[in-house]
Design a protein around this motif. Structure first.
Motif, PDB file in Angstrom:
ATOM      1  N   TYR A 139       0.835  -1.207   0.000  1.00  0.00           N
ATOM      2  CA  TYR A 139       0.000   0.000   0.000  1.00  0.00           C
ATOM      3  C   TYR A 139       0.874   1.263   0.000  1.00  0.00           C
ATOM      4  CZ  TYR A 139      -3.321  -3.548   1.555  1.00  0.00           C
ATOM      5  OH  TYR A 139      -4.092  -4.683   1.656  1.00  0.00           O
ATOM      6  N   ALA A 140       1.849   1.287  -0.874  1.00  0.00           N
ATOM      7  CA  ALA A 140       2.831   2.383  -0.895  1.00  0.00           C
ATOM      8  C   ALA A 140       2.223   3.731  -1.256  1.00  0.00           C
ATOM      9  CB  ALA A 140       3.955   2.043  -1.866  1.00  0.00           C
ATOM     10  N   ASP A 141       1.047   3.726  -1.872  1.00  0.00           N
ATOM     11  CA  ASP A 141       0.397   4.987  -2.245  1.00  0.00           C
ATOM     12  C   ASP A 141      -0.583   5.478  -1.177  1.00  0.00           C
ATOM     13  OD1 ASP A 141      -1.228   2.751  -2.714  1.00  0.00           O
ATOM     14  OD2 ASP A 141      -2.470   3.865  -4.123  1.00  0.00           O
ATOM     15  N   HIS A 142      -0.724   4.720  -0.091  1.00  0.00           N
ATOM     16  CA  HIS A 142      -1.665   5.097   0.961  1.00  0.00           C
ATOM     17  C   HIS A 142      -1.052   6.153   1.867  1.00  0.00           C
ATOM     18  CE1 HIS A 142      -4.326   4.554   4.505  1.00  0.00           C
ATOM     19  NE2 HIS A 142      -5.213   4.153   3.608  1.00  0.00           N
ATOM     20  N   ARG A 143      -1.923   6.926   2.535  1.00  0.00           N
ATOM     21  CA  ARG A 143      -1.436   8.003   3.403  1.00  0.00           C
ATOM     22  C   ARG A 143      -0.640   7.484   4.600  1.00  0.00           C
ATOM     23  NH1 ARG A 143      -6.745   7.248   4.346  1.00  0.00           N
ATOM     24  NH2 ARG A 143      -7.418   6.858   6.503  1.00  0.00           N
ATOM     25  N   LYS A 144      -0.826   6.204   4.971  1.00  0.00           N
ATOM     26  CA  LYS A 144      -0.067   5.647   6.091  1.00  0.00           C
ATOM     27  C   LYS A 144       1.263   5.065   5.642  1.00  0.00           C
ATOM     28  CE  LYS A 144      -1.235   5.495   9.730  1.00  0.00           C
ATOM     29  NZ  LYS A 144      -1.096   6.507  10.810  1.00  0.00           N
ATOM     30  N   ALA A 145       1.554   5.081   4.348  1.00  0.00           N
ATOM     31  CA  ALA A 145       2.766   4.432   3.844  1.00  0.00           C
ATOM     32  C   ALA A 145       4.030   5.083   4.400  1.00  0.00           C
ATOM     33  CB  ALA A 145       2.775   4.446   2.326  1.00  0.00           C
ATOM     34  N   ALA A 146       4.071   6.429   4.407  1.00  0.00           N
ATOM     35  CA  ALA A 146       5.268   7.115   4.897  1.00  0.00           C
ATOM     36  C   ALA A 146       5.544   6.740   6.353  1.00  0.00           C
ATOM     37  CB  ALA A 146       5.098   8.619   4.749  1.00  0.00           C
ATOM     38  N   ASP A 147       4.506   6.757   7.174  1.00  0.00           N
ATOM     39  CA  ASP A 147       4.680   6.381   8.585  1.00  0.00           C
ATOM     40  C   ASP A 147       5.118   4.929   8.708  1.00  0.00           C
ATOM     41  OD1 ASP A 147       3.919   8.908   9.416  1.00  0.00           O
ATOM     42  OD2 ASP A 147       1.802   8.358   9.564  1.00  0.00           O
ATOM     43  N   ALA A 148       4.559   4.062   7.862  1.00  0.00           N
ATOM     44  CA  ALA A 148       4.896   2.647   7.926  1.00  0.00           C
ATOM     45  C   ALA A 148       6.361   2.410   7.564  1.00  0.00           C
ATOM     46  CB  ALA A 148       3.989   1.834   7.005  1.00  0.00           C
ATOM     47  N   VAL A 149       6.849   3.104   6.537  1.00  0.00           N
ATOM     48  CA  VAL A 149       8.252   2.941   6.141  1.00  0.00           C
ATOM     49  C   VAL A 149       9.159   3.445   7.263  1.00  0.00           C
ATOM     50  CG1 VAL A 149      10.018   3.520   4.450  1.00  0.00           C
ATOM     51  CG2 VAL A 149       7.664   3.148   3.696  1.00  0.00           C
ATOM     52  N   TYR A 150       8.797   4.571   7.847  1.00  0.00           N
ATOM     53  CA  TYR A 150       9.599   5.105   8.952  1.00  0.00           C
ATOM     54  C   TYR A 150       9.626   4.111  10.120  1.00  0.00           C
ATOM     55  CZ  TYR A 150      10.814   7.763  13.093  1.00  0.00           C
ATOM     56  OH  TYR A 150      11.395   8.157  14.265  1.00  0.00           O
ATOM     57  N   LYS A 151       8.445   3.592  10.513  1.00  0.00           N
ATOM     58  CA  LYS A 151       8.391   2.660  11.638  1.00  0.00           C
ATOM     59  C   LYS A 151       9.080   1.338  11.285  1.00  0.00           C
ATOM     60  CE  LYS A 151       6.627   5.029  14.866  1.00  0.00           C
ATOM     61  NZ  LYS A 151       5.366   4.748  15.550  1.00  0.00           N
ATOM     62  N   LEU A 152       9.080   0.983  10.013  1.00  0.00           N
ATOM     63  CA  LEU A 152       9.835  -0.189   9.593  1.00  0.00           C
ATOM     64  C   LEU A 152      11.327   0.043   9.837  1.00  0.00           C
ATOM     65  CD1 LEU A 152      10.047  -2.961   8.282  1.00  0.00           C
ATOM     66  CD2 LEU A 152       9.955  -1.844   6.041  1.00  0.00           C
ATOM     67  N   GLY A 153      11.793   1.259   9.529  1.00  0.00           N
ATOM     68  CA  GLY A 153      13.181   1.598   9.813  1.00  0.00           C
ATOM     69  C   GLY A 153      13.493   1.530  11.301  1.00  0.00           C
ATOM     70  N   VAL A 154      12.574   2.041  12.134  1.00  0.00           N
ATOM     71  CA  VAL A 154      12.757   1.984  13.588  1.00  0.00           C
ATOM     72  C   VAL A 154      12.840   0.531  14.057  1.00  0.00           C
ATOM     73  CG1 VAL A 154      11.655   2.475  15.810  1.00  0.00           C
ATOM     74  CG2 VAL A 154      11.639   4.203  13.995  1.00  0.00           C
ATOM     75  N   THR A 155      11.954  -0.303  13.525  1.00  0.00           N
ATOM     76  CA  THR A 155      11.940  -1.718  13.908  1.00  0.00           C
ATOM     77  C   THR A 155      13.236  -2.409  13.517  1.00  0.00           C
ATOM     78  OG1 THR A 155       9.532  -1.734  13.603  1.00  0.00           O
ATOM     79  CG2 THR A 155      10.634  -3.863  13.741  1.00  0.00           C
ATOM     80  N   LEU A 156      13.694  -2.145  12.294  1.00  0.00           N
ATOM     81  CA  LEU A 156      14.942  -2.757  11.839  1.00  0.00           C
ATOM     82  C   LEU A 156      16.118  -2.314  12.707  1.00  0.00           C
ATOM     83  CD1 LEU A 156      14.415  -2.353   7.988  1.00  0.00           C
ATOM     84  CD2 LEU A 156      14.466  -4.503   9.261  1.00  0.00           C
ATOM     85  N   ASP A 157      16.110  -1.048  13.096  1.00  0.00           N
ATOM     86  CA  ASP A 157      17.175  -0.540  13.955  1.00  0.00           C
ATOM     87  C   ASP A 157      17.173  -1.275  15.299  1.00  0.00           C
ATOM     88  OD1 ASP A 157      19.256   1.597  14.534  1.00  0.00           O
ATOM     89  OD2 ASP A 157      17.814   2.002  16.142  1.00  0.00           O
ATOM     90  N   ARG A 158      15.997  -1.515  15.864  1.00  0.00           N
ATOM     91  CA  ARG A 158      15.913  -2.227  17.144  1.00  0.00           C
ATOM     92  C   ARG A 158      16.312  -3.691  17.001  1.00  0.00           C
ATOM     93  NH1 ARG A 158      10.372   0.052  20.074  1.00  0.00           N
ATOM     94  NH2 ARG A 158      10.894   2.282  19.895  1.00  0.00           N
ATOM     95  N   LEU A 159      16.120  -4.223  15.819  1.00  0.00           N
ATOM     96  CA  LEU A 159      16.527  -5.609  15.557  1.00  0.00           C
ATOM     97  C   LEU A 159      18.031  -5.723  15.313  1.00  0.00           C
ATOM     98  CD1 LEU A 159      13.591  -6.801  13.272  1.00  0.00           C
ATOM     99  CD2 LEU A 159      14.217  -7.786  15.487  1.00  0.00           C
ATOM    100  N   GLY A 160      18.699  -4.587  15.246  1.00  0.00           N
ATOM    101  CA  GLY A 160      20.134  -4.606  14.993  1.00  0.00           C
ATOM    102  C   GLY A 160      20.510  -4.574  13.527  1.00  0.00           C
ATOM    103  N   GLU A 161      19.508  -4.413  12.655  1.00  0.00           N
ATOM    104  CA  GLU A 161      19.762  -4.356  11.207  1.00  0.00           C
ATOM    105  C   GLU A 161      19.956  -2.887  10.815  1.00  0.00           C
ATOM    106  OE1 GLU A 161      16.787  -6.637   9.083  1.00  0.00           O
ATOM    107  OE2 GLU A 161      16.535  -7.992  10.790  1.00  0.00           O
ATOM    108  N   LYS A 162      21.094  -2.334  11.234  1.00  0.00           N
ATOM    109  CA  LYS A 162      21.342  -0.900  11.139  1.00  0.00           C
ATOM    110  C   LYS A 162      21.357  -0.392   9.691  1.00  0.00           C
ATOM    111  CE  LYS A 162      21.886  -0.614  15.606  1.00  0.00           C
ATOM    112  NZ  LYS A 162      20.929   0.109  16.471  1.00  0.00           N
ATOM    113  N   GLU A 163      22.017  -1.124   8.821  1.00  0.00           N
ATOM    114  CA  GLU A 163      22.133  -0.661   7.433  1.00  0.00           C
ATOM    115  C   GLU A 163      20.770  -0.634   6.745  1.00  0.00           C
ATOM    116  OE1 GLU A 163      23.844   1.044   4.266  1.00  0.00           O
ATOM    117  OE2 GLU A 163      24.782   0.630   6.214  1.00  0.00           O
ATOM    118  N   ASP A 164      20.001  -1.687   6.934  1.00  0.00           N
ATOM    119  CA  ASP A 164      18.661  -1.716   6.344  1.00  0.00           C
ATOM    120  C   ASP A 164      17.783  -0.618   6.945  1.00  0.00           C
ATOM    121  OD1 ASP A 164      19.196  -3.790   4.653  1.00  0.00           O
ATOM    122  OD2 ASP A 164      18.391  -5.350   5.981  1.00  0.00           O
ATOM    123  N   ALA A 165      17.984  -0.337   8.216  1.00  0.00           N
ATOM    124  CA  ALA A 165      17.217   0.728   8.860  1.00  0.00           C
ATOM    125  C   ALA A 165      17.510   2.071   8.208  1.00  0.00           C
ATOM    126  CB  ALA A 165      17.537   0.777  10.349  1.00  0.00           C
TER     127      ALA A 165
END
Length: 256
Positions: free
Chosen positions: A203-229
């Motif tokens: 749903y990349a064109d949805h209004r929640k997409a930007a927030d979802a990508v950002y929170k995905l980055g936060v999640t990856l960072d907490r998982l230790g996947e720094k580069e992907d974050a």
């Protein structure tokens, strides 16, 4: 004559005294028998009360055992339900990956505006189904569970039910996003990653997409996947530059 008269008086008197003495000698035996009967009656009553107490305790133990078995069954059911949902979410991700792979080889359909997803590739915009009143009410109740009651477990159950009952609607995307938020708060990071990935890619064109990508980055960072974050954060800045999530992403990139 006097002797006869004396005998007539003394003999009945002697018999009377003998009767009194006999009656007095028999009284202790009667009293002893009565006391023994009372003692036995008391023992029987105590035994009956003890037996009743034992029965009550046995009944309480059986009832408690039944409750323990019910709770164990419920715990097992919830664990299985959680595993099933995890597998179901994995399957949704796999299906989504296949759909995206097919889209790569197909020309874009539709003539709407275009938004870029987490991958940075153009995604055709679409019109999302507006919620019905009952659907909106169900969604509002879930949000209340999350924001006000903090009942995350119930909210997760309701979110899964929601996306199954109301697929491909505007609020369906929101439900996936909030599923990621709840999992992030618990925290169950792998599940949060999957939920945010669904919004960011499908749903990349949805209004929640930007927030979802950002929170995905936060999640990856907490998982230790720094580069992907960092890549996800940069995708927010590049693809959704005017969003509030982009501001947060810039701060993340500047701090890391």
């Amino acid at each position: 004559m006097r002797k006869q008269l004396m005998a007539a008086v003394l003999i009945p008197l002697g018999l009377g005294l003998a009767g009194v003495a006999s009656a007095q000698s028999s009284t202790p035996a009667f009293q002893n028998n009565a006391s023994e009967a009372q003692r036995k009656a008391g023992n029987n009553q105590a035994t009956a009360e003890l037996f009743y107490m034992i029965q009550q305790l046995q009944s309480d133990v059986r009832r408690l055992q039944g409750r323990v078995e019910e709770q164990q069954h419920e715990i097992g059911r919830l664990q299985q339900q959680g595993r099933d949902r995890y597998v179901d979410l994995d399957q949704r991700i796999l299906d989504l990956s296949k759909a995206l792979a097919e889209q790569k080889s197909a020309p874009p359909a539709g003539s709407g505006s275009v938004a870029a997803g987490a991958s940075g590739k153009p995604v055709a915009a679409r019109d999302y189904r507006a919620p019905e009143p009952k659907e909106q009410q169900a969604y509002n109740e879930i949000i209340d569970l999350i924001r006000n009651k903090k009942d995350y477990d119930t909210a997760i159950t309701r979110l899964y039910e929601f996306v199954d009952q109301y697929p491909e609607g505007d609020l369906t995307v929101n439900a996936y996003y909030w599923l990621g938020e709840v999992y992030l708060a618990k925290p169950q990071l792998e599940q949060a990653k999957q939920a945010f990935t669904i919004v960011a890619t499908r749903y990349a064109d949805h209004r929640k997409a930007a927030d979802a990508v950002y929170k995905l980055g936060v999640t990856l960072d907490r998982l230790g996947e720094k580069e992907d974050a960092r890549k996800r954060m940069q995708a927010v800045v590049d693809n959704y530059p005017d969003s509030g999530a982009a501001e947060l992403a810039r701060k993340f990139l500047g701090a890391s």
